[in-house]
Design a protein around this motif. Structure first.
Motif, PDB file in Angstrom:
ATOM      1  N   GLU A  27       1.026  -1.273  -0.090  1.00 58.34           N
ATOM      2  CA  GLU A  27      -0.024   0.093   0.174  1.00 58.34           C
ATOM      3  C   GLU A  27       0.839   1.122   0.179  1.00 58.34           C
ATOM      4  OE1 GLU A  27      -3.751  -2.001   2.381  1.00 58.34           O
ATOM      5  OE2 GLU A  27      -2.472  -1.182   3.108  1.00 58.34           O
ATOM      6  N   LEU A  28       1.846   1.166   0.767  1.00 55.19           N
ATOM      7  CA  LEU A  28       3.005   2.378   0.822  1.00 55.19           C
ATOM      8  C   LEU A  28       3.478   2.582  -0.461  1.00 55.19           C
ATOM      9  CD1 LEU A  28       4.429   1.476   3.984  1.00 55.19           C
ATOM     10  CD2 LEU A  28       3.189   3.792   3.591  1.00 55.19           C
ATOM     11  N   TRP A  29       3.442   1.538  -1.215  1.00 57.62           N
ATOM     12  CA  TRP A  29       4.034   1.738  -2.323  1.00 57.62           C
ATOM     13  C   TRP A  29       3.569   1.825  -3.883  1.00 57.62           C
ATOM     14  CZ3 TRP A  29       9.045   2.003  -4.207  1.00 57.62           C
ATOM     15  CH2 TRP A  29      10.467   0.974  -3.558  1.00 57.62           C
ATOM     16  N   LEU A  30       2.303   1.643  -3.660  1.00 55.44           N
ATOM     17  CA  LEU A  30       1.660   2.284  -4.764  1.00 55.44           C
ATOM     18  C   LEU A  30       1.247   3.948  -4.332  1.00 55.44           C
ATOM     19  CD1 LEU A  30      -1.070  -0.479  -4.219  1.00 55.44           C
ATOM     20  CD2 LEU A  30      -0.005   0.161  -6.735  1.00 55.44           C
ATOM     21  N   LEU A  31       0.774   4.452  -2.582  1.00 55.73           N
ATOM     22  CA  LEU A  31       0.117   5.437  -2.020  1.00 55.73           C
ATOM     23  C   LEU A  31       2.179   6.270  -2.773  1.00 55.73           C
ATOM     24  CD1 LEU A  31      -0.356   5.541   0.890  1.00 55.73           C
ATOM     25  CD2 LEU A  31      -1.725   6.646  -1.047  1.00 55.73           C
ATOM     26  N   ALA A  32       3.211   6.074  -2.806  1.00 54.28           N
ATOM     27  CA  ALA A  32       4.568   6.725  -3.327  1.00 54.28           C
ATOM     28  C   ALA A  32       4.076   6.715  -4.686  1.00 54.28           C
ATOM     29  CB  ALA A  32       5.750   5.839  -2.544  1.00 54.28           C
ATOM     30  N   GLY A  33       3.994   5.746  -5.401  1.00 56.64           N
ATOM     31  CA  GLY A  33       3.783   6.107  -6.407  1.00 56.64           C
ATOM     32  C   GLY A  33       2.822   6.670  -7.508  1.00 56.64           C
ATOM     33  N   GLU A  34       1.850   7.329  -6.555  1.00 57.24           N
ATOM     34  CA  GLU A  34       0.502   7.879  -6.815  1.00 57.24           C
ATOM     35  C   GLU A  34       0.528   9.567  -6.902  1.00 57.24           C
ATOM     36  OE1 GLU A  34      -2.561   6.419  -4.920  1.00 57.24           O
ATOM     37  OE2 GLU A  34      -3.101   4.377  -5.769  1.00 57.24           O
ATOM     38  N   GLN A  35       1.634   9.734  -5.700  1.00 61.57           N
ATOM     39  CA  GLN A  35       1.612  11.175  -5.666  1.00 61.57           C
ATOM     40  C   GLN A  35       3.225  11.130  -5.255  1.00 61.57           C
ATOM     41  OE1 GLN A  35      -0.047  11.477  -1.427  1.00 61.57           O
ATOM     42  NE2 GLN A  35      -1.928  10.036  -2.311  1.00 61.57           N
TER      43      GLN A  35
END
Length: 88
Positions: free
Chosen positions: A42-50
């Motif tokens: 989830e953190l990887w996804l957030l880091a990639g989105e923002q």
């Protein structure tokens, strides 16, 4: 992802693990490998989105998203013991 972003995600994971595992209102999170992997993903996804510049911003974004598979309820961005609140 850059090495800096990878380090940010790892540090965010450590911060969240420490915070969630001591939260008396969150007995559902005990830091098992499966839970840790979900949190990491989830953190990887957030880091990639923002655009995230540091781990503290990443942790705040995770709480702000309120959509973790680990959360049985919506979460807010308040004190550790009250971050996980039932959605109204």
């Amino acid at each position: 992802m850059t090495p800096e972003l990878a380090a940010c995600v790892l540090e965010g994971l450590l911060l969240l693990h420490e915070e969630l595992s001591v939260d008396p209102d969150a007995p559902w999170y005990v830091g098992t490998p499966d839970q840790t992997q979900v949190l990491h993903d989830e953190l990887w996804l957030l880091a990639g989105e923002q655009v995230i510049s540091n781990s503290i911003d990443l942790v705040e974004a995770w709480y702000g998203a309120g959509r973790s598979a680990l959360l049985p309820v919506q979460c807010c961005g308040e004190l550790v013991s009250s971050r996980h609140q039932h959605a109204a």
